[in-house]
Scaffold this motif. Structure first.
Motif, short mmCIF file in Angstrom:
data_model
loop_
_atom_site.label_atom_id
_atom_site.label_comp_id
_atom_site.label_asym_id
_atom_site.label_seq_id
_atom_site.Cartn_x
_atom_site.Cartn_y
_atom_site.Cartn_z
N ARG A 62 0.86 -1.19 0.00
CA ARG A 62 0.00 0.00 0.00
C ARG A 62 0.89 1.24 0.00
O ARG A 62 2.01 1.21 0.53
CB ARG A 62 -0.93 0.00 1.20
CG ARG A 62 -0.24 -0.09 2.52
CD ARG A 62 -1.28 -0.28 3.64
NE ARG A 62 -0.59 -0.68 4.85
CZ ARG A 62 -0.17 0.15 5.78
NH1 ARG A 62 -0.37 1.44 5.67
NH2 ARG A 62 0.45 -0.31 6.85
N PRO A 63 0.41 2.30 -0.60
CA PRO A 63 1.22 3.52 -0.65
C PRO A 63 1.48 4.07 0.75
O PRO A 63 0.59 4.04 1.61
CB PRO A 63 0.37 4.49 -1.47
CG PRO A 63 -0.76 3.71 -2.03
CD PRO A 63 -0.87 2.44 -1.26
N LEU A 64 2.67 4.55 0.96
CA LEU A 64 3.02 5.16 2.24
C LEU A 64 2.75 6.66 2.17
O LEU A 64 2.85 7.26 1.10
CB LEU A 64 4.50 4.94 2.54
CG LEU A 64 4.96 3.50 2.72
CD1 LEU A 64 6.48 3.44 2.79
CD2 LEU A 64 4.35 2.91 3.98
N SER A 65 2.43 7.22 3.30
CA SER A 65 2.28 8.68 3.34
C SER A 65 3.65 9.29 3.07
O SER A 65 4.69 8.65 3.30
CB SER A 65 1.77 9.12 4.71
OG SER A 65 2.79 8.96 5.69
N PRO A 66 3.70 10.51 2.58
CA PRO A 66 5.00 11.15 2.33
C PRO A 66 5.89 11.18 3.57
O PRO A 66 7.09 10.95 3.48
CB PRO A 66 4.62 12.57 1.89
CG PRO A 66 3.27 12.42 1.29
CD PRO A 66 2.59 11.36 2.12
N ARG A 72 11.34 6.23 6.28
CA ARG A 72 11.94 4.95 5.85
C ARG A 72 13.17 5.18 4.97
O ARG A 72 14.15 4.47 5.10
CB ARG A 72 10.92 4.10 5.14
CG ARG A 72 9.87 3.59 6.12
CD ARG A 72 9.17 2.38 5.63
NE ARG A 72 8.18 2.00 6.64
CZ ARG A 72 7.14 1.28 6.38
NH1 ARG A 72 6.92 0.84 5.16
NH2 ARG A 72 6.30 0.95 7.34
N VAL A 73 13.10 6.16 4.10
CA VAL A 73 14.25 6.46 3.25
C VAL A 73 15.40 7.02 4.09
O VAL A 73 16.57 6.66 3.88
CB VAL A 73 13.87 7.40 2.10
CG1 VAL A 73 15.11 7.87 1.33
CG2 VAL A 73 12.91 6.71 1.14
#
Length: 98
Positions: A62-66, A72-73
């Motif tokens: 599922r897409p992650l919020s910005p 995470r990055v």
């Protein structure tokens, strides 16, 4: 806490390595080897975590919020920096892409 301990171990190894091998006592030799082993194990653990983070990012269903994606990055970049020369070419490429 782990980061602080690693820094202490790194400082200990630096001090032990400042003494030539033939001038070290047995205790200094043992400490230098234990410190080197600890740092090696720590780097390998961080590299394994890097693999986990890369897998998690690439297989997210599922897409992650910005904000979540940014965190995470950031964790990925930190893990890559900590892993140092234990980062393989594939991990380095994937990290750069993120």
């Amino acid at each position: 806490m782990a980061g602080r301990r690693t820094e202490q171990v790194r400082e200990c190894l630096t001090l032990a390595n400042a003494t030539a091998d033939h001038d070290r006592t047995e205790d200094e030799d043992r400490i230098a080897h234990a410190a080197a082993d600890h740092l090696e194990a720590q780097a390998k653990a961080v590299a394994k975590n890097l693999t986990h983070l890369l897998t998690e990012l690439s297989r997210s269903r599922r897409p992650l919020s910005p904000t979540a994606l940014r965190h995470r990055v950031e964790a990925l970049v930190q893990a890559a920096a900590e892993a140092g020369n234990h980062v393989n070419a594939r991990q380095a490429t994937q990290t750069k892409l993120w």
